[in-house]
Motif scaffolding. Structure first.
Motif, PDB file in Angstrom:
ATOM      1  N   TYR A 375      45.890  46.638  24.170  1.00 45.40           N
ATOM      2  CA  TYR A 375      45.147  46.183  25.347  1.00 45.40           C
ATOM      3  C   TYR A 375      44.174  45.061  24.974  1.00 45.40           C
ATOM      4  CZ  TYR A 375      46.827  50.653  27.106  1.00 45.40           C
ATOM      5  OH  TYR A 375      47.628  51.708  27.470  1.00 45.40           O
ATOM      6  N   LYS A 376      44.009  44.161  25.944  1.00 42.81           N
ATOM      7  CA  LYS A 376      43.015  43.102  25.852  1.00 42.81           C
ATOM      8  C   LYS A 376      42.201  43.116  27.125  1.00 42.81           C
ATOM      9  CE  LYS A 376      41.085  39.067  24.681  1.00 42.81           C
ATOM     10  NZ  LYS A 376      40.239  38.843  23.505  1.00 42.81           N
ATOM     11  N   ARG A 385      28.599  41.187  35.427  1.00 44.76           N
ATOM     12  CA  ARG A 385      27.621  42.167  35.872  1.00 44.76           C
ATOM     13  C   ARG A 385      26.892  42.848  34.717  1.00 44.76           C
ATOM     14  NH1 ARG A 385      30.881  44.980  38.818  1.00 44.76           N
ATOM     15  NH2 ARG A 385      31.223  46.731  37.416  1.00 44.76           N
ATOM     16  N   ASN A 386      27.620  43.157  33.634  1.00 42.06           N
ATOM     17  CA  ASN A 386      27.019  43.917  32.543  1.00 42.06           C
ATOM     18  C   ASN A 386      27.749  43.568  31.254  1.00 42.06           C
ATOM     19  OD1 ASN A 386      26.052  45.877  30.743  1.00 42.06           O
ATOM     20  ND2 ASN A 386      25.823  47.403  32.375  1.00 42.06           N
ATOM     21  N   ALA A 392      30.980  47.023  25.020  1.00 42.70           N
ATOM     22  CA  ALA A 392      31.153  48.395  24.551  1.00 42.70           C
ATOM     23  C   ALA A 392      32.559  48.911  24.854  1.00 42.70           C
ATOM     24  CB  ALA A 392      30.105  49.294  25.199  1.00 42.70           C
ATOM     25  N   LEU A 393      33.026  48.642  26.056  1.00 44.24           N
ATOM     26  CA  LEU A 393      34.382  49.063  26.401  1.00 44.24           C
ATOM     27  C   LEU A 393      35.423  48.319  25.578  1.00 44.24           C
ATOM     28  CD1 LEU A 393      34.255  49.361  30.313  1.00 44.24           C
ATOM     29  CD2 LEU A 393      34.402  51.219  28.645  1.00 44.24           C
ATOM     30  N   GLY A 433      35.560  54.146  16.925  1.00 41.46           N
ATOM     31  CA  GLY A 433      35.465  55.202  17.919  1.00 41.46           C
ATOM     32  C   GLY A 433      36.442  56.325  17.665  1.00 41.46           C
ATOM     33  N   MET A 434      36.674  57.078  18.707  1.00 38.90           N
ATOM     34  CA  MET A 434      37.457  58.297  18.633  1.00 38.90           C
ATOM     35  C   MET A 434      38.935  58.009  18.394  1.00 38.90           C
ATOM     36  SD  MET A 434      37.830  61.120  21.644  1.00 38.90           S
ATOM     37  CE  MET A 434      38.546  59.853  22.700  1.00 38.90           C
TER      38      MET A 434
END
Length: 755
Positions: A375-376, A385-386, A392-393, A433-434
């Motif tokens: 995924y990209k 917006r953020n 982070a995502l 991450g996980m």
């Protein structure tokens, strides 16, 4: 008196006066590229270049029919003359003329007066006079008209075929428009001379002019292209140009390179006044049992906050390994999240760019697949917006490899029951991450049956077994889980339906109550040890209310016992159209089941919301579709989707409304959505039509128009003109608060051009 003549040799010679047997291929369709794209393609179909003139080939033992009012054989002059309604039929072709003469000394065949040739492909050729000589290698016709089977018309002062396989039309005109004597067609192509060389397979034009209502619009002193027998050849394609916010003024030439019979390359660089050259192109190749294609672009960019080297590459292909196995891949790369938007390329509105490679096996009722995903992240809205949340995502985006799945069915037993086995595994990795690996097996026994009373039952008993290995699973901020765990989840379900049918002379109605009962243990999902990778997107609507498992994936089981009940109604009228409706609800034995908690429902009621749909088309002037989810207490809307088309074709209105209640479980990502779309289209005349539309946000936070615009269309038997104007109040950086204007012309059988 009619005279029947059966001399095969002379009849064959007489028939060969049917010189212009035009080879016309099926007309292709004119297609449009994706909207907002700076790229444009022109697809050439039947036109004046499709004229191919050859004598028909005589089939073995083909019957020739010849008739005339009078036949004169002049032995002294060496001529045979047929006069008065001369008619020859051969191989699906028919020649009609007033007089036909065969000169045996010069071996010349002449048809004189009202020469008409009806070809086997449906075309009609009309000429004043036609002649053949020199063993049929030389031919000539005068004042010809050719009505092609697609109703196009070709006229010419003369047609000549020389022995060197060169055919020439002089003062030729071609149009696909309706043609009336004394009235100029809407458009036509004129050429002083058109030559077709069979050996080189080229068509050459001299002084070609495109005219609209007799007024010249485009001129070229010389034009050459392959004839219709050439399926593909290297050469220039129609260029395109225009202006956009990102590129400024731009021009895009396109060159097609036919590498071989299976491979082609298109070079399509973009030259603009705001940026350096964008080098782009595509590649496509076909194999005996495979195909592959690639498209991409590359540029150097000196803008701040953007990479110095930017571009994209999309590759897609398929390979049939054998009769059972096939491999497919769909790979997508882009340098940065905004590049596709700036060039209005495919997938520019997607939040994620997904690459996939898979192997699949089909054998009878069984199926096996092995897949891998990458995924990209492209979400411009979230980035604006953020930025922190976007990063982070993006940093936690997964790589899924392998994702294995198998589905196997047994043969039905004597009572109709069968066994179904599903096997699957998923390995998910993250750079930061996980990580998790899952192994799943679902063994089911299924029995569909119908009683003599008409009741339809479906019994299902299944056991789902899962094994997980998890690293860095953080259910809370203070605790992580690493290790191996598993679970076993049994489930029993039964579906009951009883359709009632009522038929009259002009209608039929079907009422069908449905009840689905599910028995399963409460809990057991082990959410403190098993992460939720594939069941985050939870919804409850008319499409899954009767399913045994309402979760989309495997990481969460639909625990608890429940009864779902609903009612279907369908009405089919011979005169009054059709209408269907469905409404359903679920009683949950445990108000804290995992599915209910995933929906973020806080009350402890055992009843679910009411879901359903209505589809009505009572006549051709009304088309209504409505889907809903209503609160179980006061029947207030939690989800509504309405679409309605009203009116006849000459004045048609359409409105769609969507409302989705905000979900506090997902905070800002799933905030309230409320939009209304309205449009009106009208036929101003037989050829002109107009439509306008508006998309408006009705929520309190973003109240206002999101997009509005319209188009005006002219369309007749040979010409279409589409002009579109839009204004976007969106997040697209290339269109934000700007108008988009496009206009495209379509000439039937020739192609399209526009901006």
């Amino acid at each position: 008196m009619r005279i029947k003549f059966d001399n095969l040799i002379i009849c064959s010679s007489l028939l060969l006066v049917a010189l212009p047997a035009y080879a016309v291929t099926e007309a292709g369709e004119v297609r449009r590229k994706e909207e907002h794209s700076p790229h444009m393609e022109m697809y050439v179909t039947n036109n004046i270049a499709n004229l191919d003139v050859d004598a028909p080939q005589q089939a073995e033992n083909e019957e020739i029919k010849f008739s005339a009012d009078e036949l004169i054989n002049d032995d002294k002059a060496g001529t045979i003359t047929a006069t008065g309604d001369v008619e020859i039929e051969y191989n699906g072709m028919r020649l009609v003329t007033d007089k036909l003469t065969y000169d045996q000394n010069s071996e010349t065949i002449t048809a004189d007066g009202n020469v008409k040739l009806y070809t086997s492909d449906g075309s009609l050729i009309i000429s004043d006079k036609a002649s053949l000589a020199d063993n049929l290698s030389v031919g000539e016709m005068h004042n010809i008209k050719v009505y092609l089977k697609d109703k196009s018309l070709v006229t010419a002062k003369s047609f000549r075929r020389k022995g060197n396989q060169t055919k020439t039309l002089t003062h030729a005109t071609y149009t696909a428009c309706d043609f009336c004597e004394g009235i100029k067609p809407l458009w036509e192509v004129n050429a002083r001379k058109i030559q077709h060389n069979e050996k080189s397979q080229n068509v050459h034009y001299n002084d070609a002019v495109l005219k609209f209502k007799g007024i010249p619009a485009m001129y070229t002193p010389f034009l050459s292209h392959p004839d219709p027998t050439v399926k593909r050849r290297s050469g220039l394609l129609m260029p395109t140009g225009g202006r956009s916010n990102f590129l400024g003024a731009y021009f895009q030439p396109r060159y097609f390179w036919a590498v071989n019979d299976q491979t082609n390359v298109i070079f399509s660089p973009i030259f603009s006044d705001k940026h350096e050259t964008i080098w782009g192109g595509s590649y496509k190749q076909y194999f005996y049992s495979a195909e592959t294609s690639m498209t991409g672009a590359f540029m150097n960019d000196n803008e701040k906050h953007k990479p110095d080297h930017r571009g994209y590459l999309f590759a897609k292909g398929r390979y049939d390994i054998n009769n059972d196995w096939r491999m497919k891949y769909d790979l997508k790369y882009v340098s940065d999240y905004i590049f596709l938007k700036e060039l209005s390329l495919p997938y520019h509105d997607d939040a994620w760019l997904t690459s996939k490679i898979s192997f699949e096996r089909f054998s009878g009722r069984d199926y096996i697949s092995a897949e891998a995903y990458y995924y990209k992240m492209l979400s411009y809205d979230l980035h604006r917006r953020n930025v922190a949340h976007y990063k982070a995502l993006d940093s936690r985006k997964p790589i899924v490899a392998p994702l294995l799945y198998g589905e196997f069915y047994s043969d039905p037993s004597s009572i109709g029951s069968y066994f179904k086995t599903e096997l699957g595994t998923a390995s998910i990795y993250r750079q930061n991450g996980m990580e998790s690996q899952r192994l799943t097996a679902i063994n089911s026994w299924v029995l569909p049956t119908t009683t003599s009373f008409g009741e339809k039952y479906r019994f299902v008993a299944s056991v789902k077994s899962d094994a997980y290995h998890v690293n860095k699973y953080a259910l809370t901020d203070n605790k992580e889980y690493d290790g191996t765990t598993g679970r076993i989840f049994p489930q029993v379900g039964v579906e009951w339906r009883l359709p009632f049918v009522r038929a009259t002379e002009d209608s039929r109605q079907i009422i069908e109550p449905v009840i689905v009962g599910v028995v399963a243990p409460d809990g057991g999902n082990k959410i403190n040890k098993i992460p939720n990778e594939d069941s985050e997107d939870v919804y409850y609507d008319d499409t899954n209310v009767l399913d045994l498992d309402r979760f989309a994936g495997y990481d969460r089981n639909d625990t608890g016992s429940r009864i779902s009940y609903g009612l279907r109604w369908n009405s089919y009228g011979d005169l009054f159209g059709r209408t269907s409706a469905f409404v359903a609800q679920t009683f949950e034995r445990n108000a804290n089941s995992d599915f209910v908690k995933a929906l973020d429902i806080e009350d402890k009621s055992h009843l679910s919301d009411v879901v359903g749909r209505i589809n009505a088309q009572p006549n051709r002037y009304l088309d209504l579709n409505y889907r809903f989810r209503l609160d179980k207490k006061d029947f207030s809307a939690k989800y509504s989707e309405l679409g309605a088309g009203v009116g006849p074709s000459f004045l048609r209105g359409y409105v769609s409304y969507i409302f989705l209640q905000g979900n506090t479980h997902y905070n800002d990502l799933y905030s309230e959505r409320k939009e209304i779309y309205t449009s009106i289209s009208t036929a101003l005349s037989q050829n002109w039509s107009l439509s306008v539309y508006n998309l408006r946000d009705l929520t309190s936070k973003r109240h206002g128009n999101l997009e509005h615009g319209g188009n005006i269309i002219y369309d007749d038997e040979c010409f279409s003109w589409v002009t579109t104007v839009r204004k976007y109040n969106s997040s697209n950086p290339n269109l934000e608060n700007d108008y988009e204007f496009t206009t495209t012309f379509y000439l039937k059988t020739i192609g399209s051009f526009g901006s």
